[in-house]
Write a protein that holds these residues in place. Structure first.
Motif, mmCIF file in Angstrom:
data_model
loop_
_atom_site.group_PDB
_atom_site.id
_atom_site.type_symbol
_atom_site.label_atom_id
_atom_site.label_comp_id
_atom_site.label_asym_id
_atom_site.label_seq_id
_atom_site.Cartn_x
_atom_site.Cartn_y
_atom_site.Cartn_z
ATOM 1 N N ASP A 124 34.601 44.493 6.956
ATOM 2 C CA ASP A 124 34.081 43.365 7.739
ATOM 3 C C ASP A 124 35.121 42.850 8.723
ATOM 4 N N GLY A 125 36.111 43.684 9.037
ATOM 5 C CA GLY A 125 37.230 43.244 9.866
ATOM 6 C C GLY A 125 36.899 43.154 11.338
ATOM 7 N N GLY A 126 37.759 42.447 12.038
ATOM 8 C CA GLY A 126 37.589 42.263 13.477
ATOM 9 C C GLY A 126 38.767 42.823 14.237
ATOM 10 N N PRO A 127 38.966 42.327 15.449
ATOM 11 C CA PRO A 127 40.044 42.828 16.313
ATOM 12 C C PRO A 127 41.442 42.705 15.688
ATOM 13 N N ALA A 128 41.675 41.663 14.908
ATOM 14 C CA ALA A 128 42.995 41.493 14.287
ATOM 15 C C ALA A 128 43.266 42.618 13.281
ATOM 16 N N HIS A 129 42.231 43.025 12.555
ATOM 17 C CA HIS A 129 42.399 44.121 11.594
ATOM 18 C C HIS A 129 42.641 45.448 12.313
ATOM 19 N N TYR A 130 41.954 45.659 13.410
ATOM 20 C CA TYR A 130 42.158 46.865 14.215
ATOM 21 C C TYR A 130 43.618 46.920 14.664
ATOM 22 N N ALA A 131 44.136 45.801 15.145
ATOM 23 C CA ALA A 131 45.528 45.727 15.602
ATOM 24 C C ALA A 131 46.497 45.969 14.443
ATOM 25 N N THR A 132 46.149 45.474 13.258
ATOM 26 C CA THR A 132 46.988 45.691 12.081
ATOM 27 C C THR A 132 47.069 47.173 11.744
ATOM 28 N N VAL A 133 45.933 47.847 11.726
ATOM 29 C CA VAL A 133 45.911 49.282 11.426
ATOM 30 C C VAL A 133 46.681 50.054 12.488
ATOM 31 N N GLN A 134 46.515 49.665 13.740
ATOM 32 C CA GLN A 134 47.242 50.319 14.826
ATOM 33 C C GLN A 134 48.752 50.187 14.606
ATOM 34 N N LYS A 135 49.207 48.998 14.249
ATOM 35 C CA LYS A 135 50.636 48.757 14.012
ATOM 36 C C LYS A 135 51.127 49.555 12.804
ATOM 37 N N LEU A 136 50.323 49.594 11.733
ATOM 38 C CA LEU A 136 50.698 50.367 10.552
ATOM 39 C C LEU A 136 50.823 51.851 10.891
ATOM 40 N N LEU A 137 49.913 52.358 11.701
ATOM 41 C CA LEU A 137 49.979 53.761 12.128
ATOM 42 C C LEU A 137 51.220 54.026 12.966
ATOM 43 N N GLU A 138 51.580 53.091 13.829
ATOM 44 C CA GLU A 138 52.793 53.240 14.632
ATOM 45 C C GLU A 138 54.024 53.325 13.733
ATOM 46 N N ARG A 139 54.066 52.455 12.715
ATOM 47 C CA ARG A 139 55.201 52.470 11.784
ATOM 48 C C ARG A 139 55.234 53.765 10.984
ATOM 49 N N LEU A 140 54.063 54.230 10.533
ATOM 50 C CA LEU A 140 53.999 55.485 9.780
ATOM 51 C C LEU A 140 54.377 56.678 10.650
ATOM 52 N N GLU A 141 54.015 56.620 11.908
ATOM 53 C CA GLU A 141 54.396 57.692 12.828
ATOM 54 C C GLU A 141 55.911 57.711 13.014
ATOM 55 N N ALA A 142 56.518 56.536 13.129
ATOM 56 C CA ALA A 142 57.976 56.439 13.268
ATOM 57 C C ALA A 142 58.691 56.956 12.016
ATOM 58 N N LYS A 143 58.036 56.850 10.863
ATOM 59 C CA LYS A 143 58.599 57.331 9.599
ATOM 60 C C LYS A 143 58.244 58.792 9.323
ATOM 61 N N SER A 144 57.606 59.437 10.278
ATOM 62 C CA SER A 144 57.178 60.842 10.155
ATOM 63 C C SER A 144 56.176 61.048 9.027
ATOM 64 N N CYS A 145 55.349 60.046 8.769
ATOM 65 C CA CYS A 145 54.314 60.158 7.734
ATOM 66 C C CYS A 145 52.954 60.508 8.324
ATOM 67 N N VAL A 146 52.762 60.233 9.607
ATOM 68 C CA VAL A 146 51.517 60.601 10.286
ATOM 69 C C VAL A 146 51.848 61.177 11.660
ATOM 70 N N SER A 147 50.897 61.935 12.173
ATOM 71 C CA SER A 147 51.026 62.420 13.551
ATOM 72 C C SER A 147 49.768 62.015 14.308
#
Length: 131
Positions: A37-60
């Motif tokens: 049931d999330g909105g734009p803030a949740h989308y931004a949170t997931v985007q930030k988490l993905l950026e951090r995971l990418e920096a940690k070489s956990c996602v591409s």
């Protein structure tokens, strides 16, 4: 799969779990999975988490038709092994025996889980004799 350079936070682990279940996916699909049931803030949170995971070489990330598609580059079993090894190093001077014993003693294992553990121990014994 690449090695994880730094520990993932609980929120980052939630994203990794979703990626392991869904496979390659978009931020929108991940957001819908993690925050139904999330909105734009949740989308931004997931985007930030993905950026951090990418920096940690956990996602591409790969771009398909101008949409970023993310996939886990760390395997669940690799992450489990690494975390257990770190716990053993910190708490048990590197010995996995107390960690494994505690895990088995503190859980009510199903017959299927017990059979899998017995098979694992048997395989380890065979490989040790073969060395």
């Amino acid at each position: 799969m690449r090695r994880v350079h730094r520990n993932a936070t609980d929120a980052e682990l939630d994203v990794l779990k979703a990626l392991w279940e869904l496979g390659p996916t978009t931020i929108r699909q991940l957001t819908d999975r993690l925050y139904p049931d999330g909105g734009p803030a949740h989308y931004a949170t997931v985007q930030k988490l993905l950026e951090r995971l990418e920096a940690k070489s956990c996602v591409s990330r790969r771009q398909r038709a101008r949409i970023n598609v993310y996939r886990a580059t760390v395997d669940r079993s690799e992450l489990i092994a690494r975390r257990l090894r770190e716990t053993a190093d910190r708490l048990c001077d590197g010995s996995l025996t107390p960690v494994l014993t505690q895990l088995v003693d503190s859980a009510e294992l199903t017959p299927k889980e017990l059979a899998a553990l017995r098979e694992l121990v048997k395989r380890q014994g065979r490989s040790e004799r073969g060395s």
